[in-house]
Design a protein around this motif. Structure first.
Motif: not given
Length: 772
Positions: A355, A282, A353, A318, A339, A345, A448
């Motif tokens: 998830v 990312r 991000v 992720t 993930p 977060y 995510s």
């Protein structure tokens, strides 16, 4: 596979609002990029569409559970800006099963382990790929907490699955104190995980002996496949211990020997570790490994690519994959990053991000990784549906606890049209992700775990380049070339100095407006994240976690349109009802009266029955919207409103709805770029200096009509005189109107002997009827 309404709407938004995405030119792939057939040694071009038939003699399964991050201090009344811990601002908005801003509470951990058993209780083995302690710093978990956490999860896993099912644990970077610190040591350090962490109950004696040497070991399955558990924390870039050792804990030598043995036996190996090599997809400037170790690790695995069935990692939180390429461009093996269980977060980490909590079940045979099924838990739904009514008698019911549902999110082969997950098929998937942007945006959403609240809209050109470059470029030099950076090493004598240097995360970088687009985006969102939603009081040096308060401005009862006020607008008459508890503002319901409809309604009322006394229909005040539902918020606390501001900046569809609500539904049209800029700057800039900086202006300190400093003295004198005369006339006119109004009211009361006007609805109408 089925998509939720939210995911379908997001995909539609991507196609409509971001047409530039479809013309993205992906990172260049050399014509020599190719992949080696893991069984035959045959070289297949990366862009070739041929596939390899896999052996179907045996098919088995194994679970992967990763990045649990169980936080003992999680509280439903804790401060979400402080990892949901008590002792700060309190809140009742944290769910039983967690909060997207915090690490896992015990009910979430327990639910994940129970789901594994209920979904599939007889796997061949379980990979538990590390990071069990939380991300907290108040205080940071010491070894007492870490070993207690590890031992408890060990016991829960072992008690739920049969003794014959191997549970293979992996060390994560948060499984040490201080975090990331893994020394070049032996039994005195790593042996404690076996004794105090309970891993001696999971591993056979030969694996325990290897583990004591440095946290790594091998485990041969009955299928002939060997799982090699690697302690990549020794190579982790944030590990300050042992960085000068050529081979920390002798792990490289051990790994080479194990791979050579598998090669001689013509058997396959699964590499299992916590942190992968390479870069975070990312934001591909953050290397996971120390660069020297990264090169050595990648070269070693590429050398034995035909032996490696798959590489399995966690750490990122992720969902992604990487392809390992040789210097000649041959694809040697594929790595899969699953993930996490924790939804947390990590705002302080660029690119991170939230998830949905996730679990992964793999399907494999003795030669190939065939497929995986990704399960996730919709945390919002799980927290809302805690209880349901269970009928007892015809007129009686009792509340029953509802178990959270871990659903199938997607199956890899079905979702991506693959025959298996071997290196050839994954290389072909990479090619399709480059050329098919619709497929890539689906991949981006899955990254995510299906949770989209903190995504900054679709993945644009710069964002996609980070993803695609990091997938196939594990070494720093290759990544830099793909991202468009020239070699940043010291040039040789006589060589031209490189023009572009690889950026580093520092203040100088964030303030450099000459950076490529992705850096400007990162800079913009970093700045906005440090602002606050609506009108907010805060210290200028504080970060996003230190927002002090949020102010809410409600629309008025009067519909008046102040035409002389720049930017003024009429509104529908409004009322607001707030919901709160002793700690937090939870929600509000906005009611409004459609004035046009109210004035045009039937005199006999809406239901065609007469209305007493007035002769008028009773106007209907309707629910216009509810804040939490309209904006997808857990509550109206500081952090939720800050996140709403960020979403308003990036999601134009949501902003236009906010704009219409700004006038209680009376506004017609849309808010264009300048309009949106004014609105958003006013939200986050309370002080005049901050607003001027946001708006790019600097001449409003003395009012809207301050003369330019370049104006002549005569012009300035005339303007001042005109403004003075206008002000005096306005004051005189206002005084006259007040006098006339008072005298007229006094005359009416004297002549008609009217009572003082009662402002209630019925009395008001009665008073009006007494007037001629």
């Amino acid at each position: 596979m089925a998509y939720t309404d939210k995911e379908l709407s997001l995909l539609l938004m991507f196609m409509v609002l971001w047409p530039g995405i479809w013309s993205l030119s992906p990172p260049k792939v050399s014509e020599e990029d190719s992949v080696a057939d893991n069984d035959s040694g045959k070289t297949v071009h990366l862009l070739d569409k041929t596939t390899i038939e896999t052996s179907t003699a045996y098919e088995g399964t194994f679970w992967q559970i990763t990045d649990i991050h169980w936080d003992h201090k999680y509280s439903q009344q804790g401060d979400a800006t402080r990892m949901c811990h008590e002792g700060y601002l309190s809140s009742d908005s944290n769910g039983v099963y967690g909060n997207y801003l915090c690490d896992s509470p015990w009910p979430l951990v327990k639910s994940a382990l129970e789901a594994m058993v209920e979904i599939h209780n007889k796997p061949d083995f379980i990979l538990w790929t590390g990071d069990n302690a939380p991300h907290t710093d108040d205080p940071e978990p010491d070894f007492t907490v870490i070993f207690q956490t590890v031992a408890n999860i060990t016991g829960e896993l072992r008690s739920r699955f049969q003794e014959s099912i191997p549970i293979l644990p992996v060390l994560g970077n948060h499984d040490a104190y201080p975090r990331d610190n893994f020394p070049v040591a032996g039994d005195e350090f790593y042996g404690q995980y076996l004794s105090k962490g309970g891993w001696s109950s999971l591993l056979p004696e030969d694996a325990q002996q290897e583990f004591r040497n440095g946290g790594y070991y091998g485990y041969e399955l009955p299928t002939g496949v060997t799982v090699l558990v690697v302690n990549t924390n020794l190579y982790y870039g944030k590990n300050p211990l042992g960085i000068k050792a050529d081979d920390p804990c002798g792990q490289f030598a051990w790994l080479r020997k194990r791979l050579e043995t598998a090669q001689k036996k013509n058997s396959k190996v699964i590499i299992a570790a916590h942190a992968p090599p390479g870069y975070f997809e990312r934001l591909a400037i953050i290397p996971y490994f120390n660069d020297t170790y990264n090169e050595a690790y990648v070269d070693l695995l590429n050398e034995f690519g035909t032996v490696i069935m798959a590489q399995i990692y966690g750490h990122e939180h992720t969902d992604s994959f990487k392809l390992f390429r040789s210097p000649k461009g041959d694809i040697k093996s594929a790595a899969f990053m699953a993930p996490s269980v924790t939804p947390c977060y990590r705002r302080s980490i660029p690119g991170k991000v939230a998830v949905n909590p996730s679990l992964r079940l793999y399907l494999y045979n003795s030669r190939t990784l065939l497929d995986y099924t990704q399960y996730n838990l919709d945390l919002t739904v799980a927290n809302e549906l805690l209880y349901e009514e269970k009928p007892i008698y015809d007129d009686m019911a009792e509340l029953e606890v509802v178990k959270p549902e871990w659903d199938v999110y997607y199956r890899a082969r079905e979702a991506y049209g693959l025959k298996s997950l071997d290196a050839v098929n994954m290389a072909q998937l990479y090619r399709r992700l480059m050329s098919d942007n619709r497929l890539f945006q689906e991949y981006y959403l899955r990254n995510s775990g299906g949770y989209t609240r903190f995504l900054d809209g679709p993945c644009d050109r710069d964002c996609k380049m980070h993803f695609m470059c990091s997938m196939v470029n594990i070494k720093s030099r290759d990544l830099d070339k793909c991202m468009g950076y020239i070699d940043y090493d010291t040039p040789k004598v006589g060589a031209q100095k490189p023009q572009h240097i690889k950026p580093e995360l520092n203040e100088e970088l964030l303030n450099d407006d000459s950076l490529p687009g992705v850096w400007r985006i990162f800079k913009t969102f970093t700045e906005m994240a440090n602002k606050v939603t609506h009108k907010t009081s805060r210290n200028e040096t504080d970060n996003i976690c230190d927002v002090q308060s949020v102010a809410f401005m409600a629309p008025s009862v009067t519909p008046w349109y102040p035409s002389l006020t720049p930017g003024g607008t009429a509104v529908n008459p409004s009322l607001r009802l707030y919901l709160y508890n002793s700690h937090t503002l939870l929600d509000y319901t906005q009611f409004h009266l459609n004035l046009t409809k109210a004035n045009n309604q039937d005199i006999t009322g809406v239901d065609n029955t007469s209305v007493e006394d007035t002769g008028l229909g009773k106007p209907k005040w309707e629910v216009y919207y509810q804040a939490r539902e309209a904006y997808g918020l857990g509550s109206l606390n500081n952090i939720n409103m800050t996140n709403l501001f960020k979403e308003l900046m990036t999601n134009d569809s949501l902003f236009q709805k906010y704009y219409v609500r700004n006038s209680a539904g009376h506004t017609d049209g849309i808010c264009e770029s300048e309009c949106k800029r004014t609105q958003t700057c006013a939200m986050m800039s309370v002080k005049v200096k901050d607003l001027n900086q946001c708006m790019g202006t600097g001449h409003y300190n003395t009012g809207l009509h301050s003369p330019s400093p370049n104006s002549s003295p005569l012009v300035i004198t005339i303007m001042g005189l005109c403004m003075s005369i206008t002000t005096m006339l306005a004051v005189a006119l206002a005084f006259m109107l007040v006098v006339i109004s008072v005298r007229r009211n006094r005359m009416l009361r004297t002549e008609r002997s009217l009572p003082v006007v009662d402002l209630t609805w019925g009395r008001r109408q009665q008073n009006y009827k007494q007037l001629p």
